[in-house]
Design a protein around this motif. Structure first.
Motif, PDB file in Angstrom:
ATOM      1  N   MET A   1       0.859  -1.194   0.000  1.00 28.54           N
ATOM      2  CA  MET A   1       0.000   0.000   0.000  1.00 28.54           C
ATOM      3  C   MET A   1       0.895   1.244   0.000  1.00 28.54           C
ATOM      4  SD  MET A   1      -3.132   0.824   2.649  1.00 28.54           S
ATOM      5  CE  MET A   1      -3.814  -0.808   2.432  1.00 28.54           C
ATOM      6  N   ASP A   2       1.287   1.694  -1.202  1.00 30.86           N
ATOM      7  CA  ASP A   2       2.257   2.766  -1.327  1.00 30.86           C
ATOM      8  C   ASP A   2       1.628   4.153  -1.409  1.00 30.86           C
ATOM      9  OD1 ASP A   2       4.236   0.656  -3.466  1.00 30.86           O
ATOM     10  OD2 ASP A   2       4.399   0.986  -1.307  1.00 30.86           O
ATOM     11  N   HIS A   3       0.326   4.226  -1.590  1.00 27.96           N
ATOM     12  CA  HIS A   3      -0.310   5.531  -1.724  1.00 27.96           C
ATOM     13  C   HIS A   3      -0.489   6.185  -0.357  1.00 27.96           C
ATOM     14  CE1 HIS A   3      -0.892   5.075  -5.991  1.00 27.96           C
ATOM     15  NE2 HIS A   3      -1.389   3.868  -5.792  1.00 27.96           N
ATOM     16  N   THR A   4      -0.550   7.517  -0.368  1.00 27.58           N
ATOM     17  CA  THR A   4      -0.503   8.291   0.873  1.00 27.58           C
ATOM     18  C   THR A   4      -1.891   8.595   1.422  1.00 27.58           C
ATOM     19  OG1 THR A   4       1.569   9.317   0.168  1.00 27.58           O
ATOM     20  CG2 THR A   4       0.350  10.417   1.924  1.00 27.58           C
ATOM     21  N   LEU A   5      -2.007   8.440   2.720  1.00 26.78           N
ATOM     22  CA  LEU A   5      -3.199   8.839   3.452  1.00 26.78           C
ATOM     23  C   LEU A   5      -2.932  10.245   3.982  1.00 26.78           C
ATOM     24  CD1 LEU A   5      -5.961   7.979   4.594  1.00 26.78           C
ATOM     25  CD2 LEU A   5      -4.758   6.959   6.523  1.00 26.78           C
ATOM     26  N   ILE A   6      -3.681  11.214   3.472  1.00 28.29           N
ATOM     27  CA  ILE A   6      -3.476  12.620   3.836  1.00 28.29           C
ATOM     28  C   ILE A   6      -4.590  13.064   4.781  1.00 28.29           C
ATOM     29  CG2 ILE A   6      -3.255  14.982   2.972  1.00 28.29           C
ATOM     30  CD1 ILE A   6      -2.464  13.689   0.240  1.00 28.29           C
ATOM     31  N   VAL A   7      -4.227  13.472   5.980  1.00 28.50           N
ATOM     32  CA  VAL A   7      -5.210  13.932   6.962  1.00 28.50           C
ATOM     33  C   VAL A   7      -5.110  15.453   7.018  1.00 28.50           C
ATOM     34  CG1 VAL A   7      -6.036  13.754   9.337  1.00 28.50           C
ATOM     35  CG2 VAL A   7      -4.901  11.795   8.255  1.00 28.50           C
ATOM     36  N   ALA A   8      -6.168  16.117   6.586  1.00 25.87           N
ATOM     37  CA  ALA A   8      -6.151  17.579   6.466  1.00 25.87           C
ATOM     38  C   ALA A   8      -7.111  18.219   7.466  1.00 25.87           C
ATOM     39  CB  ALA A   8      -6.525  17.995   5.049  1.00 25.87           C
ATOM     40  N   GLY A   9      -6.581  19.058   8.335  1.00 21.64           N
ATOM     41  CA  GLY A   9      -7.434  19.790   9.252  1.00 21.64           C
ATOM     42  C   GLY A   9      -8.123  20.941   8.530  1.00 21.64           C
ATOM     43  N   ILE A  10      -9.437  21.057   8.706  1.00 23.18           N
ATOM     44  CA  ILE A  10     -10.162  22.135   8.029  1.00 23.18           C
ATOM     45  C   ILE A  10     -10.547  23.252   9.000  1.00 23.18           C
ATOM     46  CG2 ILE A  10     -11.029  20.600   6.235  1.00 23.18           C
ATOM     47  CD1 ILE A  10     -13.769  20.693   7.645  1.00 23.18           C
ATOM     48  N   GLY A  11      -9.954  23.232  10.208  1.00 20.12           N
ATOM     49  CA  GLY A  11     -10.277  24.286  11.159  1.00 20.12           C
ATOM     50  C   GLY A  11     -11.724  24.193  11.614  1.00 20.12           C
ATOM     51  N   PRO A  12     -12.279  25.286  12.113  1.00 25.16           N
ATOM     52  CA  PRO A  12     -13.674  25.255  12.573  1.00 25.16           C
ATOM     53  C   PRO A  12     -14.667  24.937  11.465  1.00 25.16           C
ATOM     54  CG  PRO A  12     -12.531  27.199  13.392  1.00 25.16           C
ATOM     55  CD  PRO A  12     -11.644  26.575  12.362  1.00 25.16           C
ATOM     56  N   GLY A  13     -14.275  25.145  10.210  1.00 24.19           N
ATOM     57  CA  GLY A  13     -15.137  24.775   9.097  1.00 24.19           C
ATOM     58  C   GLY A  13     -15.270  25.831   8.024  1.00 24.19           C
ATOM     59  N   GLY A  14     -15.337  27.102   8.418  1.00 23.04           N
ATOM     60  CA  GLY A  14     -15.452  28.177   7.444  1.00 23.04           C
ATOM     61  C   GLY A  14     -14.227  28.252   6.547  1.00 23.04           C
ATOM     62  N   ARG A  15     -14.445  28.532   5.265  1.00 22.90           N
ATOM     63  CA  ARG A  15     -13.348  28.517   4.296  1.00 22.90           C
ATOM     64  C   ARG A  15     -12.234  29.497   4.648  1.00 22.90           C
ATOM     65  NH1 ARG A  15     -12.774  26.530  -1.098  1.00 22.90           N
ATOM     66  NH2 ARG A  15     -14.754  25.463  -0.771  1.00 22.90           N
ATOM     67  N   GLU A  16     -12.562  30.622   5.265  1.00 22.21           N
ATOM     68  CA  GLU A  16     -11.534  31.609   5.589  1.00 22.21           C
ATOM     69  C   GLU A  16     -10.622  31.142   6.727  1.00 22.21           C
ATOM     70  OE1 GLU A  16     -15.207  32.869   7.988  1.00 22.21           O
ATOM     71  OE2 GLU A  16     -14.725  31.925   6.074  1.00 22.21           O
ATOM     72  N   TYR A  17     -11.002  30.055   7.397  1.00 18.89           N
ATOM     73  CA  TYR A  17     -10.204  29.547   8.512  1.00 18.89           C
ATOM     74  C   TYR A  17      -9.293  28.391   8.116  1.00 18.89           C
ATOM     75  CZ  TYR A  17     -12.512  32.174  12.286  1.00 18.89           C
ATOM     76  OH  TYR A  17     -12.955  33.151  13.131  1.00 18.89           O
ATOM     77  N   ILE A  18      -9.385  27.912   6.874  1.00 20.16           N
ATOM     78  CA  ILE A  18      -8.602  26.747   6.475  1.00 20.16           C
ATOM     79  C   ILE A  18      -7.258  27.188   5.902  1.00 20.16           C
ATOM     80  CG2 ILE A  18      -9.603  26.642   4.156  1.00 20.16           C
ATOM     81  CD1 ILE A  18      -9.538  23.582   4.401  1.00 20.16           C
TER      82      ILE A  18
END
Length: 208
Positions: A1-18
């Protein structure tokens, strides 16, 4: 399993916070995982998505299949390092390459909304769990921050802390739907917060 698991924090949720790095990973993902609100807000045309529910065994099967084909981005609210799916993903896919992209924690955002610094604060969670009593014991000048749920909401926690000896006049704040159009903040004493309705999934701040 060579492909990457990317865990991305999106902050509180609003686009301006990511963070831009997280947004770039999400926009360029072919396989994208997240809560229903996150998928509604961030998923794009042509992406294959999977909504996170309570059935993690089914999610694990889907991830295992997709990771044999390509990278997968998993969106988590707040910061991945604070009560997210990250520990489960690390345990379930120990051999998969992993990339973690930070996000702004809802706790950080809550402190900014009430114009308070958070250094020295003990970050805890009543979301699906109950902290150790020693962590919530009263000390003068102590600061606490909690993630809440519908059972252990700010009203419940306020009563819990008062029973532990916290002064009724202790300053408290509850923040829900942070960064969204229905954002709501309630600041009061612990005594008054005992009567606060709602704020099921929120951040509660207590400043002794």
């Amino acid at each position: 399993m060579d492909h990457t698991l990317i865990v991305a924090g999106i902050g509180p949720g609003g686009r301006e916070y990511i963070l831009p790095k997280a947004l770039s990973a999400i926009e360029n993902a072919h396989y994208l995982v997240g809560g229903k609100r996150a998928l509604h807000d961030y998923a794009g045309e042509g992406q294959e998505t999977y909504p996170v529910t309570g059935k993690l065994s089914l999610l694990a099967e889907w991830l295992e299949e997709k990771l044999t084909i390509g990278d997968v981005v998993v969106m988590v609210s707040g910061d991945p390092g604070f009560y997210s799916l990250l520990p489960w993903l690390k345990k379930r896919f120990p051999e998969s390459p992993l990339q973690v992209i930070p996000g702004i924690s809802s706790v950080q955002a809550a402190f900014c909304l009430i114009n308070e610094p958070w250094q020295g604060t003990k970050w805890l969670s009543f979301h699906g769990r109950v902290p150790e009593e020693r962590d919530t014991a009263y000390e003068k000048g102590k600061k606490l921050a909690f993630l809440t749920d519908y059972e252990h909401n700010p009203a419940y926690i306020a009563g819990y802390l008062i029973k532990q000896g916290w002064p009724k006049e202790t300053k408290a704040a509850a923040c829900e739907h942070i960064s969204y159009e229905n954002q709501h903040i309630s600041e009061s004493s612990l005594e008054d917060m005992v009567s606060l309705e709602g704020f099921g999934e929120s951040v509660m701040v207590v400043i002794g």
